[in-house]
Design a protein around this motif. Structure first.
Motif, PDB file in Angstrom:
ATOM      1  N   ILE A   1       7.241  34.920 -30.511  1.00 53.26           N
ATOM      2  CA  ILE A   1       5.867  35.033 -29.986  1.00 53.26           C
ATOM      3  C   ILE A   1       5.070  33.767 -30.290  1.00 53.26           C
TER       4      ILE A   1
ATOM      5  N   LEU B   1      -2.514  30.915 -35.069  1.00 51.34           N
ATOM      6  CA  LEU B   1      -1.054  30.902 -35.096  1.00 51.34           C
ATOM      7  C   LEU B   1      -0.510  30.092 -36.269  1.00 51.34           C
TER       8      LEU B   1
ATOM      9  N   SER C   1       6.435  30.826 -28.227  1.00 51.09           N
ATOM     10  CA  SER C   1       6.039  30.937 -26.812  1.00 51.09           C
ATOM     11  C   SER C   1       4.547  30.655 -26.643  1.00 51.09           C
ATOM     12  N   ALA C   2       3.749  31.196 -27.551  1.00 55.34           N
ATOM     13  CA  ALA C   2       2.305  30.966 -27.452  1.00 55.34           C
ATOM     14  C   ALA C   2       1.959  29.501 -27.663  1.00 55.34           C
ATOM     15  N   SER C   3       2.627  28.851 -28.630  1.00 59.04           N
ATOM     16  CA  SER C   3       2.352  27.444 -28.884  1.00 59.04           C
ATOM     17  C   SER C   3       2.745  26.599 -27.681  1.00 59.04           C
TER      18      SER C   3
END
Length: 430
Positions: free
Chosen positions: A247, A213, A250-252
């Protein structure tokens, strides 16, 4: 065609020479005693008319002389012809050398090499303790290790010629092929998942995802994928960048929550996934069949066979290089191993007892299989002895005792002569 056996000379030891000198002295004394008896008999007979009591002396001396002569004949007849006259049944030992040799060999075979006495004698020897003491000596073990390593190049050369590499590789592949991989893998994974150690793998996966990411090139590629999927209008307003940012954020956020919470739902999901996978490996025929197919495909790979051959080749090269070195690791380890084996063997009475029993069985069987050859060997050696020297050797060892028979014969004969003379006077004077 057999060549006749050549007489084998017998060497006299210093002890035998001393016995020979003692025998000659005894012979001289016995002969002098016999001559004395004869002279005494003649003088007693000559002066008997003057001194009647000399009749008893004459009776004793005459009978003693006869007994001495008879025993001299008997003793001499064992070894040679008396006075060189070939009287029948004299020179008994020389004339029966072959029979004595055969009987001696059979006697030793039947009495000294019988299974019972041989085993009993072997049980008295602690062979294992001898081996332990020998190995425990560092210098001897070092010599044994040097001898062993000297043979290794020949062993390696023999391996090359016998295609041992292919044989070993085939056997390894064969044995691996028999191993059921699925249950083994299940057991390994079960051991790995104890105390949730598999969560460390999950944490590593989170780290990899976090690096992804943060990778600009990777995010650019993802953005391109999103752009391709969006309608043209959304591209104008750069919705792809907005969606990517959402994205990534949110993923982090999710990864931060997972890393901070050891009991997070995702972690529990991962636990359930691993547990289910282990259970399927252990019980599912379909999983087992799939794993077996993978294993068989792997074992059929030519690279694996080549790898086995290269491993053996590398091992051979290492051994050859090491044993040529001034300070060989293999020699040092072999020496230490031999010394340790000797020390452990000295401490373990049960192992020594088992080893000694094995030595007794093996050596007794060897003696049993070879004793007829020993009997023949002894007989052949005795037959090869020179007759004169053989007779001389026997006479040296038992002749002195035989000479005392002459003394005894003269004493017994003399007593018998007096007794007969007394009976003669009692019977015929009356």
């Amino acid at each position: 065609m057999h060549m006749p056996l050549q007489p084998k000379p017998i060497q006299l030891s210093p002890a035998d020479l001393e016995k020979l000198r003692a025998l000659r002295r005894t012979k001289a004394i016995a002969t002098a005693a016999l001559v004395f008896c004869i002279v005494t008999f003649l003088l007693a007979r000559y002066f008997e008319s003057t001194w009647p009591w000399l009749a008893f002396v004459a009776a004793f001396a005459g009978a003693a002389a006869i007994g001495g002569i008879a025993d001299w004949y008997a003793v001499v007849a064992l070894f040679r012809h008396p006075l060189g006259i070939p009287i029948p049944h004299t020179a008994i030992i020389p004339n029966n050398q072959a029979r004595i040799a055969d009987n001696l060999g059979r006697f030793i075979e039947g009495n000294f090499l019988a299974p019972g006495p041989v085993r009993e004698k072997l049980r008295q020897v602690d062979f294992a303790q001898m081996v332990a003491d020998w190995l425990a000596d560092a210098d001897r073990s070092a010599g044994l290790s040097r001898f062993t390593t000297k043979l290794m190049p020949q062993m390696l050369a023999a391996m090359e010629k016998s295609d041992l590499r292919g044989f070993v590789t085939d056997r390894i592949i064969e044995q691996v092929g028999k191993v059921k991989i699925a249950p083994l893998a299940a057991d390994l994974l079960s051991a790995f998942t104890e105390d949730r150690r598999h969560q460390q793998l999950f944490d590593e996966f989170m780290k990899v995802l976090g690096r992804f990411l943060r990778d600009e090139e990777a995010l650019a590629a993802v953005r391109e994928k999103i752009r391709d999927e969006l309608p043209s209008l959304f591209r104008v307003f750069k919705a792809d960048a907005y969606l990517l940012r959402k994205i990534v954020n949110s993923a982090s956020t999710l990864m931060d929550e997972v890393r901070a919470d050891p009991d997070h739902a995702l972690r529990r999901e991962f636990d359930e996934f691993v547990e289910g996978f282990v259970a399927k490996l252990r019980t599912s025929p379909a999983y087992a069949a799939r794993v077996e197919r993978l294993k068989q495909d792997f074992l059929l790979r030519p690279e694996l066979r080549e790898m086995g051959g290269e491993m053996i080749k590398s091992l051979s090269s290492f051994i050859e290089s090491d044993i040529r070195a001034p300070r060989s690791t293999i020699r040092e380890q072999l020496t230490n191993m031999f010394v340790e084996v000797g020390r452990n063997l000295a401490r373990d009475a049960k192992v020594r007892a088992d080893m000694n029993q094995g030595f007794v069985i093996a050596l007794a069987a060897f003696v049993e299989s070879q004793k007829s050859g020993v009997s023949t060997f002894i007989a052949d050696q005795v037959k090869r002895w020179d007759l004169g020297q053989l007779t001389r050797l026997i006479e040296i060892n038992i002749g002195r005792d035989l000479q005392y028979i002459r003394f005894n014969g003269m004493v017994i004969g003399g007593m018998a002569g007096i007794l007969l003379y007394v009976l003669e006077q009692l019977v015929f004077r009356n």
